[in-house]
Design a protein around this motif. Structure first.
Motif, PDB file in Angstrom:
ATOM      1  N   ASN A 283      -5.268  27.605 -23.423  1.00  0.00           N
ATOM      2  CA  ASN A 283      -5.564  28.017 -22.055  1.00  0.00           C
ATOM      3  C   ASN A 283      -5.918  26.780 -21.247  1.00  0.00           C
ATOM      4  OD1 ASN A 283      -6.305  29.421 -19.731  1.00  0.00           O
ATOM      5  ND2 ASN A 283      -8.372  29.822 -20.467  1.00  0.00           N
ATOM      6  N   ILE A 284      -5.083  26.457 -20.263  1.00  0.00           N
ATOM      7  CA  ILE A 284      -5.356  25.305 -19.405  1.00  0.00           C
ATOM      8  C   ILE A 284      -5.882  25.792 -18.066  1.00  0.00           C
ATOM      9  CG2 ILE A 284      -4.384  23.312 -18.216  1.00  0.00           C
ATOM     10  CD1 ILE A 284      -2.413  23.020 -20.483  1.00  0.00           C
ATOM     11  N   ILE A 285      -7.103  25.382 -17.758  1.00  0.00           N
ATOM     12  CA  ILE A 285      -7.744  25.703 -16.484  1.00  0.00           C
ATOM     13  C   ILE A 285      -7.593  24.495 -15.568  1.00  0.00           C
ATOM     14  CG2 ILE A 285      -9.960  26.177 -15.365  1.00  0.00           C
ATOM     15  CD1 ILE A 285     -10.854  27.418 -18.058  1.00  0.00           C
ATOM     16  N   ALA A 286      -7.196  24.710 -14.326  1.00  0.00           N
ATOM     17  CA  ALA A 286      -7.089  23.596 -13.379  1.00  0.00           C
ATOM     18  C   ALA A 286      -7.462  24.079 -11.992  1.00  0.00           C
ATOM     19  CB  ALA A 286      -5.673  23.025 -13.376  1.00  0.00           C
ATOM     20  N   CYS A 287      -8.242  23.280 -11.269  1.00  0.00           N
ATOM     21  CA  CYS A 287      -8.654  23.678  -9.924  1.00  0.00           C
ATOM     22  C   CYS A 287      -7.491  23.484  -8.950  1.00  0.00           C
ATOM     23  CB  CYS A 287      -9.898  22.913  -9.485  1.00  0.00           C
ATOM     24  SG  CYS A 287      -9.629  21.196  -9.066  1.00  0.00           S
ATOM     25  N   PRO A 288      -7.536  24.136  -7.800  1.00  0.00           N
ATOM     26  CA  PRO A 288      -6.399  24.107  -6.883  1.00  0.00           C
ATOM     27  C   PRO A 288      -6.352  22.877  -5.985  1.00  0.00           C
ATOM     28  CG  PRO A 288      -8.093  25.535  -6.015  1.00  0.00           C
ATOM     29  CD  PRO A 288      -8.565  25.106  -7.378  1.00  0.00           C
ATOM     30  N   SER A 289      -7.264  21.927  -6.196  1.00  0.00           N
ATOM     31  CA  SER A 289      -7.374  20.734  -5.365  1.00  0.00           C
ATOM     32  C   SER A 289      -7.972  21.096  -4.007  1.00  0.00           C
ATOM     33  CB  SER A 289      -6.013  20.048  -5.163  1.00  0.00           C
ATOM     34  OG  SER A 289      -6.171  18.826  -4.486  1.00  0.00           O
ATOM     35  N   CYS A 290      -8.692  20.148  -3.443  1.00  0.00           N
ATOM     36  CA  CYS A 290      -9.278  20.334  -2.112  1.00  0.00           C
ATOM     37  C   CYS A 290      -9.641  18.966  -1.568  1.00  0.00           C
ATOM     38  CB  CYS A 290     -10.498  21.257  -2.162  1.00  0.00           C
ATOM     39  SG  CYS A 290     -11.963  20.487  -2.891  1.00  0.00           S
ATOM     40  N   SER A 291     -10.348  18.927  -0.452  1.00  0.00           N
ATOM     41  CA  SER A 291     -10.660  17.655   0.192  1.00  0.00           C
ATOM     42  C   SER A 291     -11.602  16.795  -0.639  1.00  0.00           C
ATOM     43  CB  SER A 291     -11.280  17.907   1.565  1.00  0.00           C
ATOM     44  OG  SER A 291     -12.554  18.505   1.433  1.00  0.00           O
ATOM     45  N   ARG A 292     -12.252  17.381  -1.649  1.00  0.00           N
ATOM     46  CA  ARG A 292     -13.154  16.594  -2.487  1.00  0.00           C
ATOM     47  C   ARG A 292     -12.401  15.691  -3.464  1.00  0.00           C
ATOM     48  NH1 ARG A 292     -15.780  21.769  -2.873  1.00  0.00           N
ATOM     49  NH2 ARG A 292     -14.699  22.116  -4.828  1.00  0.00           N
ATOM     50  N   VAL A 293     -11.132  16.017  -3.738  1.00  0.00           N
ATOM     51  CA  VAL A 293     -10.369  15.240  -4.712  1.00  0.00           C
ATOM     52  C   VAL A 293     -10.244  13.804  -4.218  1.00  0.00           C
ATOM     53  CG1 VAL A 293      -8.099  14.952  -5.776  1.00  0.00           C
ATOM     54  CG2 VAL A 293      -9.137  17.221  -5.622  1.00  0.00           C
ATOM     55  N   GLU A 294     -10.644  12.849  -5.074  1.00  0.00           N
ATOM     56  CA  GLU A 294     -10.698  11.448  -4.662  1.00  0.00           C
ATOM     57  C   GLU A 294      -9.492  10.642  -5.113  1.00  0.00           C
ATOM     58  OE1 GLU A 294     -15.225  10.158  -4.610  1.00  0.00           O
ATOM     59  OE2 GLU A 294     -14.766  11.271  -6.438  1.00  0.00           O
ATOM     60  N   GLU A 310       1.930  21.011 -25.019  1.00  0.00           N
ATOM     61  CA  GLU A 310       2.804  22.126 -25.409  1.00  0.00           C
ATOM     62  C   GLU A 310       2.814  22.335 -26.921  1.00  0.00           C
ATOM     63  OE1 GLU A 310       6.617  21.359 -23.747  1.00  0.00           O
ATOM     64  OE2 GLU A 310       6.102  22.109 -21.741  1.00  0.00           O
ATOM     65  N   TYR A 311       2.671  21.248 -27.683  1.00  0.00           N
ATOM     66  CA  TYR A 311       2.709  21.367 -29.141  1.00  0.00           C
ATOM     67  C   TYR A 311       1.520  22.150 -29.696  1.00  0.00           C
ATOM     68  CZ  TYR A 311      -0.944  17.767 -29.575  1.00  0.00           C
ATOM     69  OH  TYR A 311      -2.124  17.069 -29.506  1.00  0.00           O
ATOM     70  N   ALA A 312       0.476  22.335 -28.869  1.00  0.00           N
ATOM     71  CA  ALA A 312      -0.739  23.008 -29.334  1.00  0.00           C
ATOM     72  C   ALA A 312      -0.875  24.432 -28.802  1.00  0.00           C
ATOM     73  CB  ALA A 312      -1.959  22.184 -28.918  1.00  0.00           C
ATOM     74  N   GLU A 313       0.209  24.999 -28.290  1.00  0.00           N
ATOM     75  CA  GLU A 313       0.124  26.295 -27.615  1.00  0.00           C
ATOM     76  C   GLU A 313      -0.345  27.434 -28.514  1.00  0.00           C
ATOM     77  OE1 GLU A 313       3.867  27.021 -25.731  1.00  0.00           O
ATOM     78  OE2 GLU A 313       3.327  25.867 -23.926  1.00  0.00           O
ATOM     79  N   LYS A 314      -0.182  27.315 -29.823  1.00  0.00           N
ATOM     80  CA  LYS A 314      -0.557  28.417 -30.716  1.00  0.00           C
ATOM     81  C   LYS A 314      -2.053  28.453 -31.017  1.00  0.00           C
ATOM     82  CE  LYS A 314       0.662  25.706 -34.836  1.00  0.00           C
ATOM     83  NZ  LYS A 314       1.564  25.606 -35.994  1.00  0.00           N
TER      84      LYS A 314
END
Length: 387
Positions: A283-294, A310-314
């Motif tokens: 499970n890859i969690i990623a934020c949607p980006s915003c003005s705080r991204v530096e 991808e090799y670790a998907e299982k």
């Protein structure tokens, strides 16, 4: 009202010319993902979101320089603006003339002006909103809940989030301010569902803003969001929605398109089945980006992480990729491996433990080392080297 959706019991509030709550249409909103002071890039994001049909556009401010930029952006757009105060509630009065709604995070109030009570800080925001006839969103995130509530509910992060929101609503009520709504967000769809259900039982009158924060990249991010919305909206829970996707800046309108598509499906009784074994593995969690991204490399990094792993998907492992130092440290704590990005380095964590800070050109190799160790320790498996 569609027969597939239970009538909502929330009161109506005003956000500029828009009405939220009650039997009003569910509004779809998004947030600019660029640095607010980059006027050309942020104006472009606003234009993209307006063309996509966003009902509300949120912009973050964290300094007086951001406010000056917002003044210029306001002149160039007639869109309904919500402002995210980030960690600086003191900006509320000077930003208020240029927006229609203020969002603050209760978890970001405790560390500033410790000689003042939380209620005094809330009153400061309310006074600015009242003077300029603005709405307020009390935006609670599981990953940044006020430490007092974490301490009270150490075994139930959902209850900590719900009780924080309920108590802030009580402060609004005591201050005689009614033009507010609430959001309760997490990167886990099930926590979003449970949190909003619990809150709506306690405060059925308060309009709710729905979203799965850090949902990640399409298609997984869309599926996570759909899971939450398909459970809540038919139950009459949800007055405005945000789809949070990790996408390139020019694709930001996709958040609006996806949100409207999900609403249309729910209205017409089209409920999509979740793919078999969804999120039972990696499970890859990623934020949607915003003005705080530096560093603009953040979105590319999130895509690279997905390809490299991808090799670790299982394997049932969670990796979080966060774009800033504001939410990054706290909102990676629950992940098996977490990355949060600074201007020149990416910070790598194992749960709450910091592994180190690495350059953008070396972080993928370091992440793979830690991922391989985790797979071997947890599953007794040794993966082959991947170039």
């Amino acid at each position: 009202m569609s027969a597939n959706i239970k009538p909502r019991t929330t009161r109506k509030i005003k956000v500029g010319t828009l009405t939220l709550g009650g039997d009003s249409p569910i509004a779809v909103q998004s947030m600019t993902a660029t640095r607010t002071q980059d006027l050309q890039a942020t104006a472009r994001q606003i234009e993209i979101l307006e063309k996509a049909g966003a009902d509300i556009i949120r912009i973050a401010v964290d300094s007086k320089e951001d406010v000056e930029a917002l003044k210029i952006l306001r002149k160039g757009s007639k869109a309904i603006f919500s402002v995210d105060l980030q960690e600086n509630y003191r900006l509320a009065p000077i930003v208020a003339p240029y927006v229609n709604k203020i969002r603050y995070n209760p978890g970001h109030l405790w560390h500033l002006d410790k000689d003042k009570t939380i209620k005094e800080k809330v009153e400061f925001i309310v006074n600015a909103a009242r003077e300029h006839e603005l709405a307020i969103r009390i935006g609670v995130n599981c990953g940044s809940v006020d430490p007092d509530y974490k301490a009270r509910y150490p075994e139930d992060s959902i209850e900590a989030m719900v009780r924080s929101a309920v108590d802030h609503c009580a402060m609004m009520d005591e201050l005689g301010f009614e033009n507010y709504c609430v959001s309760l967000k997490d990167s886990d769809s099930s926590k979003v569902i449970e949190g909003n259900k619990r809150f709506s039982e306690l405060r059925p009158d308060v309009p709710l803003h729905l979203g799965v924060t850090e949902a990640g990249m399409p298609p997984e991010g869309i599926i996570k969001t759909r899971i939450a919305f398909e459970q809540l909206i038919p139950a009459g829970i949800g007055d405005t929605i945000r789809v949070s996707l990790t996408v390139p800046d020019d694709d930001k309108g996709q958040e609006i398109d996806v949100g409207r598509s999900i609403l249309d499906d729910i209205e017409n009784g089209r409920f999509r089945s979740v793919p078999e074994n969804f999120l039972e593995g990696l499970n890859i969690i990623a934020c949607p980006s915003c003005s705080r991204v530096e560093n603009g490399k953040f979105v590319d990094l999130a895509q690279d992480v997905r390809r490299m792993t991808e090799y670790a998907e299982k394997y049932k492992i969670t990796i979080a990729v966060m774009g800033c130092r504001v939410n990054g440290p706290g909102e990676t704590d629950d992940a098996d491996l977490g990355l949060w990005c600074g201007p020149a380095h990416v910070n790598l964590k194992k749960k709450t433990e910091t592994v180190g800070a690495f350059g953008y050109d070396e972080i993928l190799g370091k992440l793979k080392e830690e991922l391989d160790k985790l797979i071997e320790d947890r599953y007794g498996a040794k993966e082959p080297s991947i170039s």
